[in-house]
Structures are given as C-alpha cells and as structure tokens.
Design a protein around this motif. Structure first.
Motif, mmCIF file in Angstrom:
data_model
loop_
_atom_site.group_PDB
_atom_site.id
_atom_site.type_symbol
_atom_site.label_atom_id
_atom_site.label_comp_id
_atom_site.label_asym_id
_atom_site.label_seq_id
_atom_site.Cartn_x
_atom_site.Cartn_y
_atom_site.Cartn_z
ATOM 1 N N ILE A 5 0.854 -1.192 0.000
ATOM 2 C CA ILE A 5 0.000 0.000 0.000
ATOM 3 C C ILE A 5 0.886 1.237 0.000
ATOM 4 O O ILE A 5 1.764 1.373 0.851
ATOM 5 C CB ILE A 5 -0.915 0.018 1.238
ATOM 6 N N LEU A 6 0.663 2.123 -0.947
ATOM 7 C CA LEU A 6 1.406 3.385 -0.970
ATOM 8 C C LEU A 6 0.463 4.531 -0.680
ATOM 9 O O LEU A 6 -0.476 4.798 -1.442
ATOM 10 C CB LEU A 6 2.086 3.607 -2.323
ATOM 11 N N ALA A 7 0.720 5.223 0.435
ATOM 12 C CA ALA A 7 -0.076 6.378 0.823
ATOM 13 C C ALA A 7 0.557 7.656 0.288
ATOM 14 O O ALA A 7 1.544 7.626 -0.460
ATOM 15 C CB ALA A 7 -0.211 6.422 2.342
ATOM 16 N N ALA A 8 0.016 8.782 0.715
ATOM 17 C CA ALA A 8 0.388 10.068 0.125
ATOM 18 C C ALA A 8 1.435 10.813 0.932
ATOM 19 O O ALA A 8 1.514 12.041 0.854
ATOM 20 C CB ALA A 8 -0.857 10.934 -0.038
ATOM 21 N N SER A 22 7.548 -7.163 -7.010
ATOM 22 C CA SER A 22 7.756 -8.541 -7.460
ATOM 23 C C SER A 22 6.451 -9.096 -8.002
ATOM 24 O O SER A 22 5.371 -8.512 -7.819
ATOM 25 C CB SER A 22 8.260 -9.421 -6.304
ATOM 26 N N ASP A 23 6.539 -10.261 -8.637
ATOM 27 C CA ASP A 23 5.353 -10.885 -9.222
ATOM 28 C C ASP A 23 4.339 -11.302 -8.161
ATOM 29 O O ASP A 23 3.142 -11.376 -8.441
ATOM 30 C CB ASP A 23 5.754 -12.106 -10.060
ATOM 31 N N GLU A 24 4.816 -11.586 -6.944
ATOM 32 C CA GLU A 24 3.897 -12.045 -5.905
ATOM 33 C C GLU A 24 3.233 -10.898 -5.146
ATOM 34 O O GLU A 24 2.372 -11.116 -4.317
ATOM 35 C CB GLU A 24 4.641 -12.931 -4.896
ATOM 36 N N GLY A 25 3.624 -9.678 -5.452
ATOM 37 C CA GLY A 25 3.085 -8.531 -4.747
ATOM 38 C C GLY A 25 2.075 -7.760 -5.574
ATOM 39 O O GLY A 25 2.221 -7.608 -6.794
ATOM 40 N N GLN A 26 1.020 -7.285 -4.937
ATOM 41 C CA GLN A 26 0.033 -6.429 -5.568
ATOM 42 C C GLN A 26 0.096 -5.056 -4.908
ATOM 43 O O GLN A 26 0.354 -4.944 -3.707
ATOM 44 C CB GLN A 26 -1.372 -7.022 -5.428
ATOM 45 N N TRP A 27 -0.184 -4.017 -5.670
ATOM 46 C CA TRP A 27 -0.061 -2.647 -5.184
ATOM 47 C C TRP A 27 -1.419 -1.964 -5.110
ATOM 48 O O TRP A 27 -2.259 -2.127 -5.990
ATOM 49 C CB TRP A 27 0.862 -1.838 -6.092
ATOM 50 N N ILE A 28 -1.591 -1.192 -4.044
ATOM 51 C CA ILE A 28 -2.787 -0.371 -3.861
ATOM 52 C C ILE A 28 -2.333 1.071 -3.665
ATOM 53 O O ILE A 28 -1.407 1.338 -2.899
ATOM 54 C CB ILE A 28 -3.591 -0.823 -2.619
ATOM 55 N N THR A 79 -10.117 7.082 7.769
ATOM 56 C CA THR A 79 -9.136 7.712 6.888
ATOM 57 C C THR A 79 -9.013 6.888 5.607
ATOM 58 O O THR A 79 -9.414 5.714 5.547
ATOM 59 C CB THR A 79 -7.760 7.813 7.564
ATOM 60 N N ASP A 80 -8.423 7.507 4.586
ATOM 61 C CA ASP A 80 -8.193 6.777 3.335
ATOM 62 C C ASP A 80 -7.339 5.539 3.573
ATOM 63 O O ASP A 80 -7.589 4.469 3.005
ATOM 64 C CB ASP A 80 -7.500 7.688 2.316
ATOM 65 N N MET A 81 -6.319 5.678 4.417
ATOM 66 C CA MET A 81 -5.450 4.546 4.725
ATOM 67 C C MET A 81 -6.230 3.423 5.407
ATOM 68 O O MET A 81 -6.030 2.237 5.112
ATOM 69 C CB MET A 81 -4.293 4.996 5.615
ATOM 70 N N LEU A 85 -6.494 -0.366 4.144
ATOM 71 C CA LEU A 85 -5.964 -1.428 4.994
ATOM 72 C C LEU A 85 -7.039 -2.448 5.332
ATOM 73 O O LEU A 85 -6.781 -3.665 5.350
ATOM 74 C CB LEU A 85 -5.371 -0.825 6.264
ATOM 75 N N ASN A 86 -8.259 -1.987 5.589
ATOM 76 C CA ASN A 86 -9.353 -2.921 5.877
ATOM 77 C C ASN A 86 -9.604 -3.848 4.696
ATOM 78 O O ASN A 86 -9.813 -5.052 4.873
ATOM 79 C CB ASN A 86 -10.626 -2.146 6.221
#
Length: 215
Positions: A5-8, A22-28, A79-81, A85-86
C-alpha cells in the motif's frame, strides 16, 4: 500474496519501491500515492481515497490508469489509509507492507501507527510492516519471536503500546533483558542491536511496537 500500500506521504521518506516490486506482490494506491505509483511505472490493482489532495490532471491520470477506483467523500469516519488497509486485511495476504505512511503531518503518522494495532485487536493474523527510507515498524502480541539482521537496519527498538509490557526478554542482543517489566513511556529499550545474525524477543502481556532503523 503480498499487498503493498502506498499512501500520500512525502516522497523523500519513501524507499526505492522497485526493491519491493515482485510478481507475488500487488499494489494499492491511497489518495495521491496512486499518482506516485503510476509515475514510477507500477500498476496498482486498486485505489482508495477522497482524492482531495490531487490536481484535476492527476485525477484524470488515476481514472485512466486504475481500473478499480474506490472514491469517497472527504467527510467520512475512516481515513483513506484505514479504508485501504481494511480491504487488504480481508484478502488474507501473507504480508501487508505500507509505504508513504510516515513523514509530513504527525496526526496522520500517529493514526497510521495505531492502525497497525487493529489486526491484533481483531485477532486477524496478518503481519503488517510500515516502511520508509530509514525505518521498518511492526506490532506484536505476546509470544516469542525470532529476529534476523536486515541490511542497514542495524538498530532495533522495543516500545510498549499498552500501559506495560510484561516479562520482556531479549536474547542475542547487545543489551539483553530477562523478564523485564517495561511501562508505557519507558525509553529503556531504545536503540538496541543484534550481536550476531539472529536473536529472539519474547513477552507475556501487552502489545509491543518494534522499530528497526538505519543510522
């Protein structure tokens, strides 16, 4: 599966994200963090936020670059985070890593640290790490844990998140402890180091924050 997760948060506090890509990771993406991901050529699977901190042009980038966009009104209870996270916790990944959660506004930073405690209180067994350029932060319930050297993160601090942590024992550290009572507000366990490649820490009551830091 790993969810990143990348926040601001300010970009100067964000480590090189390709080290964690990496291939096993997903980004939000969270709010303007989504713009940062897209600018670095990282495709988020989803974005969360009210997006009140992005420009009109940046919002167009987000709308065209992210297929699943969760947009909320600025007036909300979470919050947005927290929203991101939920969702991530519901996916039951093996690890959640949070970037962009430090630096900038202190109220946001303290809120993000408190969010790390929520899975423990809800008995959701998903580890979360908050990572920036100089620190890795995570939270633990009572138990015994192995800890290993990590490149450059030589300093390890143990900080109570409850009124006390009971029977804290540190083995394999420069400053060992045995069954020590650590009250909230104590600085006894700041800036320790491993003697070799591995060590253990254990405690019987409370919630403990572990901070691994570079000099």
């Amino acid at each position: 599966m790993i969810i990143n997760i990348l926040a601001a948060g300010p970009e100067q506090y964000i480590p090189k994200l390709d080290s964690y890509h990496s291939d096993e990771g997903q980004w939000i993406g969270v709010d303007k963090g989504t713009v940062t991901l897209l600018s670095k050529g990282i495709q988020p699977i989803m974005a969360f936020g009210d997006f009140d901190s992005v420009s009109e042009d940046e919002m167009k980038q987000i709308e065209s670059g992210v297929s699943k966009l969760n947009r909320f009104k600025p007036e909300k209870d979470e919050t947005d985070m927290e929203l991101a996270l939920n969702w991530a916790l519901e996916q039951n990944p093996q690890l959640i890593r949070v970037f962009g959660g430090t630096g900038g506004r202190l109220d946001h930073f303290f809120a993000n640290v408190q969010l790390l405690v929520q899975p423990l209180l809800r008995e959701v067994p998903v580890p979360i790490e908050m990572i920036d350029e100089k620190n890795i932060i995570y939270i633990k319930n009572p138990g015994e844990y192995h800890i290993h050297k990590r490149d450059s993160f030589n300093y390890i601090s143990f900080i109570p998140m409850t009124m006390a942590v009971e029977n804290l024992t540190l083995i394999g550290f420069k400053y060992p402890l045995s069954d020590k009572h650590i009250p909230f507000g104590s600085t006894l366990c700041i800036s320790n180091e491993l003697l070799d490649d591995n060590g253990t820490f254990s405690f019987t009551e409370g919630i403990l924050m572990v901070v691994r830091s570079k000099d």
